[in-house]
Motif scaffolding. Structure first.
Motif, PDB file in Angstrom:
ATOM      1  N   SER A  51      39.397 -28.702 -23.069  1.00  0.00           N
ATOM      2  CA  SER A  51      40.665 -28.494 -22.375  1.00  0.00           C
ATOM      3  C   SER A  51      40.564 -27.326 -21.397  1.00  0.00           C
ATOM      4  CB  SER A  51      41.773 -28.239 -23.395  1.00  0.00           C
ATOM      5  OG  SER A  51      42.996 -28.015 -22.751  1.00  0.00           O
ATOM      6  N   LEU A  52      39.915 -26.245 -21.828  1.00  0.00           N
ATOM      7  CA  LEU A  52      39.744 -25.096 -20.938  1.00  0.00           C
ATOM      8  C   LEU A  52      38.898 -25.461 -19.725  1.00  0.00           C
ATOM      9  CD1 LEU A  52      39.225 -22.247 -23.555  1.00  0.00           C
ATOM     10  CD2 LEU A  52      41.146 -22.496 -21.975  1.00  0.00           C
ATOM     11  N   MET A  53      37.865 -26.251 -19.934  1.00  0.00           N
ATOM     12  CA  MET A  53      37.036 -26.680 -18.804  1.00  0.00           C
ATOM     13  C   MET A  53      37.842 -27.541 -17.839  1.00  0.00           C
ATOM     14  SD  MET A  53      33.385 -27.328 -20.759  1.00  0.00           S
ATOM     15  CE  MET A  53      32.971 -28.639 -19.677  1.00  0.00           C
ATOM     16  N   ARG A  65      47.640 -23.503 -24.516  1.00  0.00           N
ATOM     17  CA  ARG A  65      49.013 -23.724 -24.015  1.00  0.00           C
ATOM     18  C   ARG A  65      49.400 -22.649 -23.008  1.00  0.00           C
ATOM     19  NH1 ARG A  65      51.641 -25.221 -29.883  1.00  0.00           N
ATOM     20  NH2 ARG A  65      51.369 -27.479 -29.756  1.00  0.00           N
ATOM     21  N   MET A  66      49.045 -21.397 -23.288  1.00  0.00           N
ATOM     22  CA  MET A  66      49.371 -20.304 -22.356  1.00  0.00           C
ATOM     23  C   MET A  66      48.625 -20.490 -21.039  1.00  0.00           C
ATOM     24  SD  MET A  66      51.655 -18.407 -23.637  1.00  0.00           S
ATOM     25  CE  MET A  66      52.361 -19.789 -24.501  1.00  0.00           C
ATOM     26  N   LYS A  67      47.372 -20.887 -21.115  1.00  0.00           N
ATOM     27  CA  LYS A  67      46.587 -21.130 -19.900  1.00  0.00           C
ATOM     28  C   LYS A  67      47.200 -22.285 -19.105  1.00  0.00           C
ATOM     29  CE  LYS A  67      42.496 -21.098 -17.593  1.00  0.00           C
ATOM     30  NZ  LYS A  67      42.085 -20.026 -16.746  1.00  0.00           N
ATOM     31  N   TYR A  68      47.607 -23.340 -19.793  1.00  0.00           N
ATOM     32  CA  TYR A  68      48.207 -24.500 -19.133  1.00  0.00           C
ATOM     33  C   TYR A  68      49.516 -24.113 -18.435  1.00  0.00           C
ATOM     34  CZ  TYR A  68      50.235 -29.072 -18.305  1.00  0.00           C
ATOM     35  OH  TYR A  68      50.817 -30.161 -17.701  1.00  0.00           O
ATOM     36  N   VAL A  69      50.367 -23.371 -19.139  1.00  0.00           N
ATOM     37  CA  VAL A  69      51.643 -22.954 -18.549  1.00  0.00           C
ATOM     38  C   VAL A  69      51.420 -22.092 -17.310  1.00  0.00           C
ATOM     39  CG1 VAL A  69      53.694 -21.523 -18.959  1.00  0.00           C
ATOM     40  CG2 VAL A  69      52.959 -23.178 -20.680  1.00  0.00           C
ATOM     41  N   ARG A  83      45.743 -23.003 -34.815  1.00  0.00           N
ATOM     42  CA  ARG A  83      46.917 -22.339 -34.248  1.00  0.00           C
ATOM     43  C   ARG A  83      46.531 -21.441 -33.067  1.00  0.00           C
ATOM     44  NH1 ARG A  83      48.513 -19.123 -38.404  1.00  0.00           N
ATOM     45  NH2 ARG A  83      47.300 -17.466 -37.466  1.00  0.00           N
ATOM     46  N   ASP A  84      45.457 -20.659 -33.224  1.00  0.00           N
ATOM     47  CA  ASP A  84      45.036 -19.751 -32.151  1.00  0.00           C
ATOM     48  C   ASP A  84      44.528 -20.513 -30.928  1.00  0.00           C
ATOM     49  OD1 ASP A  84      45.742 -17.698 -33.839  1.00  0.00           O
ATOM     50  OD2 ASP A  84      43.679 -17.084 -34.297  1.00  0.00           O
ATOM     51  N   MET A  85      43.802 -21.601 -31.162  1.00  0.00           N
ATOM     52  CA  MET A  85      43.300 -22.396 -30.041  1.00  0.00           C
ATOM     53  C   MET A  85      44.461 -23.024 -29.278  1.00  0.00           C
ATOM     54  SD  MET A  85      40.853 -23.422 -28.153  1.00  0.00           S
ATOM     55  CE  MET A  85      39.355 -23.059 -29.038  1.00  0.00           C
ATOM     56  N   LYS A 134      46.316 -31.560 -20.413  1.00  0.00           N
ATOM     57  CA  LYS A 134      47.542 -31.760 -21.195  1.00  0.00           C
ATOM     58  C   LYS A 134      47.306 -32.773 -22.310  1.00  0.00           C
ATOM     59  CE  LYS A 134      52.078 -31.630 -21.880  1.00  0.00           C
ATOM     60  NZ  LYS A 134      52.256 -31.625 -23.308  1.00  0.00           N
ATOM     61  N   GLU A 135      46.523 -33.817 -22.032  1.00  0.00           N
ATOM     62  CA  GLU A 135      46.202 -34.799 -23.075  1.00  0.00           C
ATOM     63  C   GLU A 135      45.430 -34.157 -24.220  1.00  0.00           C
ATOM     64  OE1 GLU A 135      44.395 -38.471 -21.847  1.00  0.00           O
ATOM     65  OE2 GLU A 135      45.773 -38.680 -20.163  1.00  0.00           O
ATOM     66  N   MET A 136      44.492 -33.295 -23.900  1.00  0.00           N
ATOM     67  CA  MET A 136      43.722 -32.609 -24.944  1.00  0.00           C
ATOM     68  C   MET A 136      44.634 -31.701 -25.777  1.00  0.00           C
ATOM     69  SD  MET A 136      40.713 -33.792 -24.595  1.00  0.00           S
ATOM     70  CE  MET A 136      39.516 -32.760 -25.328  1.00  0.00           C
ATOM     71  N   ILE A 137      45.559 -31.037 -25.113  1.00  0.00           N
ATOM     72  CA  ILE A 137      46.513 -30.191 -25.829  1.00  0.00           C
ATOM     73  C   ILE A 137      47.379 -31.052 -26.738  1.00  0.00           C
ATOM     74  CG2 ILE A 137      48.531 -28.687 -25.540  1.00  0.00           C
ATOM     75  CD1 ILE A 137      47.183 -27.715 -22.900  1.00  0.00           C
TER      76      ILE A 137
END
Length: 133
Positions: free
Chosen positions: A67-69, A123-127, A116-118, A90-93
């Protein structure tokens, strides 16, 4: 008759690379032990392919890294920049969120913390990225 009894020798010829002739026994002390140890060691490609066991935590980390990539994060500095693909990220999240819901109460505390941490990090990176576009 017991005086005439001879032992028998088992020779494994499957290796094909043996330099010993079929009629001569091993003369070097410990050579059988070395052959046994060499035969029991896994080959190098097998070790490289399965360096770490697959666990729930490693699975979550793999999905989170993907997701990060997809959000343009470079996990390897020598790697060229990747294009941002927010819909796939978003799909990976969503997949990780579904795993969180479906595994509620069935995870160890460590597994729950990793998940939970991942989820929080991606989510913060996506937002942050979604609000820029």
């Amino acid at each position: 008759m017991a005086d005439q009894e001879q032992g028998f020798v088992i020779r494994d010829r499957r290796g094909g690379g043996s330099t010993e002739s079929p009629g001569t026994p091993n003369s070097a002390p410990g050579s059988a032990a070395r052959k046994q140890a060499a035969a029991s060691e896994p080959s190098a490609p097998a070790q490289a392919g399965h360096a770490l066991p697959v666990t729930f935590s490693s699975f979550v980390i793999s999905l989170g890294s993907s997701s990060l990539m997809l959000m343009g994060e470079q996990l390897d500095p020598g790697q060229p920049p990747l294009p941002v693909n927010l819909p796939q990220a978003k799909e990976m999240i969503d997949v990780l969120s579904m795993l969180e819901d479906k595994t509620k109460g069935n995870l160890s505390p460590d597994e729950q913390t990793v998940l939970r941490d991942m989820l929080y990090a991606i989510r913060m990176k996506y937002v942050t990225l979604a609000s820029k576009t």
